[in-house]
Design a protein around this motif. Structure first.
Motif, PDB file in Angstrom:
ATOM      1  N   LEU A   1       0.846  -1.194  -0.079  1.00  0.00           N
ATOM      2  CA  LEU A   1      -0.116  -0.079   0.131  1.00  0.00           C
ATOM      3  C   LEU A   1       0.854   1.289   0.047  1.00  0.00           C
ATOM      4  N   PRO A   2       1.344   1.676  -1.192  1.00  0.00           N
ATOM      5  CA  PRO A   2       2.108   2.767  -1.343  1.00  0.00           C
ATOM      6  C   PRO A   2       1.452   4.141  -0.694  1.00  0.00           C
ATOM      7  N   ILE A   3       2.391   5.089  -0.350  1.00  0.00           N
ATOM      8  CA  ILE A   3       1.668   6.482   0.231  1.00  0.00           C
ATOM      9  C   ILE A   3       1.938   7.341  -0.877  1.00  0.00           C
ATOM     10  N   GLY A   4       0.685   7.947  -1.249  1.00  0.00           N
ATOM     11  CA  GLY A   4       0.527   9.097  -2.205  1.00  0.00           C
ATOM     12  C   GLY A   4       0.600  10.481  -1.573  1.00  0.00           C
ATOM     13  N   VAL A   5       0.417  11.312  -2.416  1.00  0.00           N
ATOM     14  CA  VAL A   5       0.222  12.896  -1.950  1.00  0.00           C
ATOM     15  C   VAL A   5      -0.711  13.552  -2.900  1.00  0.00           C
ATOM     16  N   GLN A   6      -1.606  14.350  -2.306  1.00  0.00           N
ATOM     17  CA  GLN A   6      -2.573  15.012  -3.188  1.00  0.00           C
ATOM     18  C   GLN A   6      -1.718  16.434  -3.700  1.00  0.00           C
ATOM     19  N   LEU A   7      -1.766  16.539  -4.930  1.00  0.00           N
ATOM     20  CA  LEU A   7      -0.996  17.712  -5.508  1.00  0.00           C
ATOM     21  C   LEU A   7      -1.436  19.052  -5.195  1.00  0.00           C
ATOM     22  N   TYR A   8      -2.687  19.162  -4.730  1.00  0.00           N
ATOM     23  CA  TYR A   8      -3.165  20.276  -4.011  1.00  0.00           C
ATOM     24  C   TYR A   8      -2.261  20.929  -3.029  1.00  0.00           C
ATOM     25  N   THR A   9      -1.680  19.959  -2.209  1.00  0.00           N
ATOM     26  CA  THR A   9      -0.835  20.470  -1.105  1.00  0.00           C
ATOM     27  C   THR A   9       0.521  21.187  -1.260  1.00  0.00           C
TER      28      THR A   9
ATOM     29  N   THR B   1       9.377  19.688  -8.946  1.00  0.00           N
ATOM     30  CA  THR B   1       8.541  19.110  -7.744  1.00  0.00           C
ATOM     31  C   THR B   1       8.220  17.813  -7.728  1.00  0.00           C
ATOM     32  N   LEU B   2       7.838  17.314  -8.936  1.00  0.00           N
ATOM     33  CA  LEU B   2       7.259  15.846  -8.805  1.00  0.00           C
ATOM     34  C   LEU B   2       8.557  14.955  -8.678  1.00  0.00           C
ATOM     35  N   LYS B   3       9.717  15.312  -9.116  1.00  0.00           N
ATOM     36  CA  LYS B   3      10.826  14.381  -8.903  1.00  0.00           C
ATOM     37  C   LYS B   3      11.291  14.634  -7.326  1.00  0.00           C
ATOM     38  N   SER B   4      11.044  15.677  -6.709  1.00  0.00           N
ATOM     39  CA  SER B   4      11.240  15.727  -5.379  1.00  0.00           C
ATOM     40  C   SER B   4      10.205  15.164  -4.422  1.00  0.00           C
ATOM     41  N   LEU B   5       9.105  15.008  -4.942  1.00  0.00           N
ATOM     42  CA  LEU B   5       8.227  14.063  -4.192  1.00  0.00           C
ATOM     43  C   LEU B   5       8.862  12.402  -4.348  1.00  0.00           C
ATOM     44  N   ALA B   6       9.353  12.178  -5.305  1.00  0.00           N
ATOM     45  CA  ALA B   6       9.770  10.844  -5.658  1.00  0.00           C
ATOM     46  C   ALA B   6      10.885  10.604  -4.502  1.00  0.00           C
ATOM     47  N   LYS B   7      11.704  11.612  -4.473  1.00  0.00           N
ATOM     48  CA  LYS B   7      12.801  11.464  -3.844  1.00  0.00           C
ATOM     49  C   LYS B   7      12.520  11.414  -2.266  1.00  0.00           C
ATOM     50  N   ILE B   8      11.422  12.102  -1.704  1.00  0.00           N
ATOM     51  CA  ILE B   8      11.238  11.829  -0.403  1.00  0.00           C
ATOM     52  C   ILE B   8      10.332  10.543  -0.011  1.00  0.00           C
ATOM     53  N   GLY B   9       9.983   9.673  -1.146  1.00  0.00           N
ATOM     54  CA  GLY B   9       9.291   8.345  -0.974  1.00  0.00           C
ATOM     55  C   GLY B   9       8.326   8.127  -1.656  1.00  0.00           C
ATOM     56  N   TYR B  10       7.532   9.163  -2.068  1.00  0.00           N
ATOM     57  CA  TYR B  10       6.240   8.878  -2.551  1.00  0.00           C
ATOM     58  C   TYR B  10       6.240   8.206  -3.884  1.00  0.00           C
ATOM     59  N   ARG B  11       5.242   7.200  -4.022  1.00  0.00           N
ATOM     60  CA  ARG B  11       5.134   6.482  -5.316  1.00  0.00           C
ATOM     61  C   ARG B  11       3.987   7.032  -6.314  1.00  0.00           C
ATOM     62  N   GLU B  12       2.894   7.676  -5.461  1.00  0.00           N
ATOM     63  CA  GLU B  12       1.832   8.062  -6.122  1.00  0.00           C
ATOM     64  C   GLU B  12       1.452   9.346  -6.047  1.00  0.00           C
ATOM     65  N   VAL B  13       0.596   9.705  -6.787  1.00  0.00           N
ATOM     66  CA  VAL B  13       0.268  11.502  -6.451  1.00  0.00           C
ATOM     67  C   VAL B  13      -1.589  11.125  -7.037  1.00  0.00           C
ATOM     68  N   GLU B  14      -2.126  12.238  -6.336  1.00  0.00           N
ATOM     69  CA  GLU B  14      -3.592  12.528  -6.662  1.00  0.00           C
ATOM     70  C   GLU B  14      -3.642  13.733  -7.378  1.00  0.00           C
ATOM     71  N   SER B  15      -3.833  14.094  -8.746  1.00  0.00           N
ATOM     72  CA  SER B  15      -4.070  15.125  -9.221  1.00  0.00           C
ATOM     73  C   SER B  15      -5.024  16.007  -8.927  1.00  0.00           C
ATOM     74  N   PHE B  16      -5.018  17.439  -9.027  1.00  0.00           N
ATOM     75  CA  PHE B  16      -6.211  18.497  -8.961  1.00  0.00           C
ATOM     76  C   PHE B  16      -5.881  19.201 -10.304  1.00  0.00           C
ATOM     77  N   PRO B  17      -6.849  19.828 -10.485  1.00  0.00           N
ATOM     78  CA  PRO B  17      -6.605  20.859 -12.048  1.00  0.00           C
ATOM     79  C   PRO B  17      -5.324  21.997 -11.738  1.00  0.00           C
ATOM     80  N   LEU B  18      -4.490  21.811 -12.735  1.00  0.00           N
ATOM     81  CA  LEU B  18      -3.644  22.742 -12.788  1.00  0.00           C
ATOM     82  C   LEU B  18      -3.953  23.428 -13.805  1.00  0.00           C
ATOM     83  N   GLN B  19      -4.004  24.657 -13.752  1.00  0.00           N
ATOM     84  CA  GLN B  19      -4.242  25.687 -14.832  1.00  0.00           C
ATOM     85  C   GLN B  19      -3.053  25.930 -15.896  1.00  0.00           C
TER      86      GLN B  19
END
Length: 302
Positions: free
Chosen positions: A32-40, A52-70
């Motif tokens: 059960l990998p830990i993800g992060v909501q990109l709104y954060t 930023t996405l590469k930094s999230l991967a370096k932290i250990g995150y393997r998944e993200v949940e998207s939110f609308p990026l304009q």
């Protein structure tokens, strides 16, 4: 067979079995990998989305949940995610404010399976009413929640045709008391379980005075998604939508929500994805530093 050979074979068998099981330690990835909501981390994304996405991967995150990026198209975001080695199993979308089919196409472009409503309104709103959405929600009645349940079923049916699964994300306002009833109970009871799943936001549910464990236990199979969010210990119970500036969300482990028993109940209920979320602005640190703290707090117990 001599004693030393017997011991060697027993130990070898144990090692082989262990290699096939999820290994739950502070450093090893689990089933059960830990993800992060990109709104954060929206502030960092606006500066440099790819970095930023590469930094999230370096932290250990393997998944993200998207939110609308304009400023980033779904196709470009998908490429950045692939380059960072991240998956996007879930997408938050503004259903009711854009054509549903177009939103579902965006989710498929991202490679998502779940499509989630951050907020779902009972009636259409015009562009000039968007600033009044919070005021509209404060006037909701039980009949409004019945209308929302109908809309959720409709979106769920469209999502299914597109090969996707719709889910409803809660805040705290769904738990407002209406003479012994809540809007959330209507959403659970009047939506088709095969068309409408739920993403349980533990922070908002707890702030509303409810226990996430109760819902994971009572409704197995309806919660494939979860938001891990924390609030300060002195946060008062309330069901009025909006972040209280005196008690803003905080990093996991810095608040009062005990996630170990919640996650244990969630996994038994059929949870598939956990996403860390913290509503900005974040005081005293960058958003990347905040999600790193939350990751380190969750990793040993997931």
């Amino acid at each position: 067979m001599n004693q030393s050979r017997r011991l060697f074979l027993q130990q070898s068998a144990a090692v082989g079995l262990a290699s096939m099981l999820p290994f739950k330690t502070a450093s090893a990835e689990t089933s059960l990998p830990i993800g992060v909501q990109l709104y954060t981390v929206q502030d960092e994304l606006k500066k440099d989305a790819a970095a930023t996405l590469k930094s999230l991967a370096k932290i250990g995150y393997r998944e993200v949940e998207s939110f609308p990026l304009q400023t980033v198209s779904p196709a470009d975001l998908r490429k950045m995610l692939d380059d960072a080695g991240l998956k996007c199993p879930s997408a938050h979308l503004f259903f009711g404010l854009s054509e549903t089919d177009k939103l579902l196409d965006q989710a498929n472009t991202l490679g998502a399976h779940y499509v989630v409503s951050s907020i779902l309104l009972p009636n259409p709103v015009q562009a000039d009413q968007l600033s009044k959405v919070l005021d509209i929600i404060k006037t909701f009645t039980l009949d409004d929640f019945k209308k929302i349940a109908v809309k959720a079923n409709e979106i769920g049916a469209q999502a299914k045709k597109a090969g996707l699964q719709y889910a409803y994300h809660n805040h705290n306002f769904e738990f407002r008391d209406y003479d012994g009833h809540t809007g959330y109970e209507i959403l659970l009871s009047e939506t088709d379980p095969s068309l409408v799943k739920f993403e349980l936001d533990c922070g908002w549910m707890t702030t509303a005075g409810r226990n996430p464990i109760d819902y994971f236990t009572k409704y197995p199979g309806r919660y494939p998604l979860m938001h891990a969010k924390d609030f300060p210990a002195d946060t008062p119970v309330n069901t009025v939508i909006g972040v209280d500036p005196k008690h803003p969300p905080t990093e996991i482990g810095s608040g009062h929500i005990a996630y170990k028993p919640i996650i244990a109940a969630a996994e038994k209920s059929g949870l598939q994805h956990i996403f860390v979320e913290q509503d900005p602005p974040i005081a005293g640190m960058t958003s990347l530093e905040a999600v790193a703290i939350s990751y380190k707090a969750l990793r040993p117990i997931v």
